[in-house]
Design a protein around this motif. Structure first.
Motif, mmCIF file in Angstrom:
data_model
loop_
_atom_site.group_PDB
_atom_site.id
_atom_site.type_symbol
_atom_site.label_atom_id
_atom_site.label_comp_id
_atom_site.label_asym_id
_atom_site.label_seq_id
_atom_site.Cartn_x
_atom_site.Cartn_y
_atom_site.Cartn_z
ATOM 1 N N LEU A 82 -6.726 8.303 1.390
ATOM 2 C CA LEU A 82 -6.901 6.986 1.981
ATOM 3 C C LEU A 82 -5.576 6.244 1.952
ATOM 4 C CD1 LEU A 82 -10.170 6.146 0.039
ATOM 5 C CD2 LEU A 82 -10.015 6.798 2.450
ATOM 6 N N ASP A 83 -5.258 5.594 3.054
ATOM 7 C CA ASP A 83 -4.038 4.808 3.165
ATOM 8 C C ASP A 83 -4.383 3.468 3.797
ATOM 9 O OD1 ASP A 83 -1.742 6.905 2.624
ATOM 10 O OD2 ASP A 83 -3.173 7.894 3.966
ATOM 11 N N THR A 84 -3.734 2.412 3.338
ATOM 12 C CA THR A 84 -3.909 1.101 3.947
ATOM 13 C C THR A 84 -2.580 0.627 4.514
ATOM 14 O OG1 THR A 84 -3.530 0.002 1.828
ATOM 15 C CG2 THR A 84 -5.832 0.426 2.452
ATOM 16 N N ALA A 85 -2.668 -0.200 5.527
ATOM 17 C CA ALA A 85 -1.460 -0.717 6.166
ATOM 18 C C ALA A 85 -0.605 -1.500 5.168
ATOM 19 C CB ALA A 85 -1.836 -1.593 7.360
ATOM 20 N N SER A 86 -1.233 -2.174 4.212
ATOM 21 C CA SER A 86 -0.483 -2.948 3.221
ATOM 22 C C SER A 86 0.233 -2.065 2.210
ATOM 23 C CB SER A 86 -1.431 -3.885 2.465
ATOM 24 O OG SER A 86 -2.299 -3.121 1.628
ATOM 25 N N VAL A 133 -1.312 -0.787 -0.388
ATOM 26 C CA VAL A 133 -2.044 -0.843 -1.652
ATOM 27 C C VAL A 133 -2.680 0.507 -1.953
ATOM 28 C CG1 VAL A 133 -4.023 -1.885 -2.829
ATOM 29 C CG2 VAL A 133 -2.397 -3.327 -1.610
ATOM 30 N N LEU A 134 -3.253 1.117 -0.942
ATOM 31 C CA LEU A 134 -3.699 2.505 -1.068
ATOM 32 C C LEU A 134 -2.667 3.357 -0.344
ATOM 33 C CD1 LEU A 134 -7.547 2.284 -0.344
ATOM 34 C CD2 LEU A 134 -6.379 2.241 -2.552
ATOM 35 N N ASP A 135 -2.086 4.292 -1.053
ATOM 36 C CA ASP A 135 -1.050 5.149 -0.481
ATOM 37 C C ASP A 135 -1.355 6.588 -0.879
ATOM 38 O OD1 ASP A 135 1.268 6.129 0.702
ATOM 39 O OD2 ASP A 135 2.532 5.575 -1.004
ATOM 40 N N GLN A 136 -1.953 7.311 0.043
ATOM 41 C CA GLN A 136 -2.374 8.683 -0.193
ATOM 42 C C GLN A 136 -3.301 8.777 -1.411
ATOM 43 O OE1 GLN A 136 0.551 11.757 0.301
ATOM 44 N NE2 GLN A 136 1.760 10.502 1.696
ATOM 45 N N THR A 137 -4.210 7.807 -1.522
ATOM 46 C CA THR A 137 -5.184 7.786 -2.606
ATOM 47 C C THR A 137 -6.206 8.889 -2.371
ATOM 48 O OG1 THR A 137 -4.875 5.413 -2.878
ATOM 49 C CG2 THR A 137 -6.901 6.360 -3.795
ATOM 50 N N PRO A 138 -6.351 9.826 -3.316
ATOM 51 C CA PRO A 138 -7.249 10.952 -3.095
ATOM 52 C C PRO A 138 -8.722 10.561 -3.184
ATOM 53 C CG PRO A 138 -6.317 11.078 -5.288
ATOM 54 C CD PRO A 138 -5.667 9.908 -4.601
ATOM 55 N N TYR A 139 -9.534 11.253 -2.384
ATOM 56 C CA TYR A 139 -10.981 11.157 -2.509
ATOM 57 C C TYR A 139 -11.579 12.465 -2.037
ATOM 58 C CZ TYR A 139 -12.098 10.321 2.482
ATOM 59 O OH TYR A 139 -12.278 10.437 3.827
ATOM 60 N N GLY A 140 -12.788 12.730 -2.488
ATOM 61 C CA GLY A 140 -13.459 13.963 -2.112
ATOM 62 C C GLY A 140 -14.859 13.999 -2.690
ATOM 63 N N PHE A 141 -15.497 15.135 -2.575
ATOM 64 C CA PHE A 141 -16.864 15.301 -3.064
ATOM 65 C C PHE A 141 -16.960 14.954 -4.549
ATOM 66 C CE2 PHE A 141 -20.355 17.654 -4.936
ATOM 67 C CZ PHE A 141 -21.391 17.406 -4.051
ATOM 68 N N ASN A 142 -16.023 15.471 -5.348
ATOM 69 C CA ASN A 142 -16.079 15.238 -6.792
ATOM 70 C C ASN A 142 -15.931 13.765 -7.152
ATOM 71 O OD1 ASN A 142 -16.487 17.929 -7.349
ATOM 72 N ND2 ASN A 142 -14.336 18.353 -7.737
ATOM 73 N N THR A 201 -6.696 4.044 6.870
ATOM 74 C CA THR A 201 -6.830 5.367 7.470
ATOM 75 C C THR A 201 -7.367 6.345 6.441
ATOM 76 O OG1 THR A 201 -4.926 4.917 8.875
ATOM 77 C CG2 THR A 201 -5.583 7.221 8.661
ATOM 78 N N ALA A 202 -8.332 7.155 6.859
ATOM 79 C CA ALA A 202 -8.826 8.261 6.042
ATOM 80 C C ALA A 202 -8.412 9.556 6.729
ATOM 81 C CB ALA A 202 -10.338 8.194 5.905
#
Length: 140
Positions: free
Chosen positions: A20-24, A26-35, A6-7
Motif C-alpha cells: 500500500l502506498d499513499t500520495a502523502s 505516510v504509507l510507503d510500500q506498506t505490506p499486506y496480505g492474507f496473513n 494505491t494497492a
C-alpha cells in the motif's frame, strides 16, 4: 478535495503479497496480505486502515463540535474496532465500535454525549460505511 492511495498485488489470494502506498508518503510500500488480514501476521490490512480513518475522522469531528459549542478538549482519545465477518461466500465489515476517552473542562455529561453523538453520525467516514460505492474498472 481528493486523496489517493494505491494497492499493488502480486500472486493469488492466499499466497500473494500486496503493498500500500499513499500520495502523502505516510504509507510507503506498506505490506499486506492474507496473513496480515486474517491471521494477525505482520503488515497492515484494509480493516486496520478503516479503523484508523474512522477514529481520526470521528475525533476531529468531535473537536469541531466542541469548538462550536464553546469548549476545548484537553484530550480526545478514540479507539475504533472494525469487525470483519463472514458474509455468505465472502466477508463484510459488520461493525465499527468507537471507544472514546475525553478530557473536556467545563462540559456536562449530557452536552458531551449530545456532541459526541452528532460527531459519530456526522463524520465523513461514518457516512462512508453506508455510502454508495462506484467502480470504474479497466483492464490494462
Amino acid at each position: 478535495m481528493i486523496r489517493k492511495a494505491t494497492a499493488t498485488w502480486t500472486g493469488n489470494g492466499k499466497e500473494g503479497k500486496g503493498r500500500l502506498d499513499t500520495a502523502s508518503g505516510v504509507l510507503d510500500q506498506t505490506p499486506y496480505g492474507f496473513n496480515s488480514r486474517f491471521e494477525d501476521g505482520p503488515g497492515s490490512n484494509p480493516e486496520e486502515l478503516l479503523a484508523a480513518a474512522h477514529a481520526g475522522c470521528f475525533t476531529m469531528a468531535l473537536a469541531f463540535q466542541l469548538e462550536r459549542a464553546g469548549f476545548a478538549a484537553e484530550e480526545l482519545r478514540t479507539e475504533a474496532a472494525v469487525s470483519l465477518g463472514k458474509d455468505g461466500d465472502g466477508f463484510s465489515i459488520n461493525r465499527s465500535a468507537l471507544t472514546l476517552t475525553a478530557r473536556v473542562p467545563g462540559i456536562d455529561a449530557a452536552k458531551f454525549d449530545e456532541l459526541a453523538q452528532t460527531a459519530k453520525s456526522g463524520c465523513p467516514v461514518s457516512k462512508l460505511f453506508n455510502a454508495e460505492i462506484t467502480l470504474d474498472a479497466k483492464l490494462a
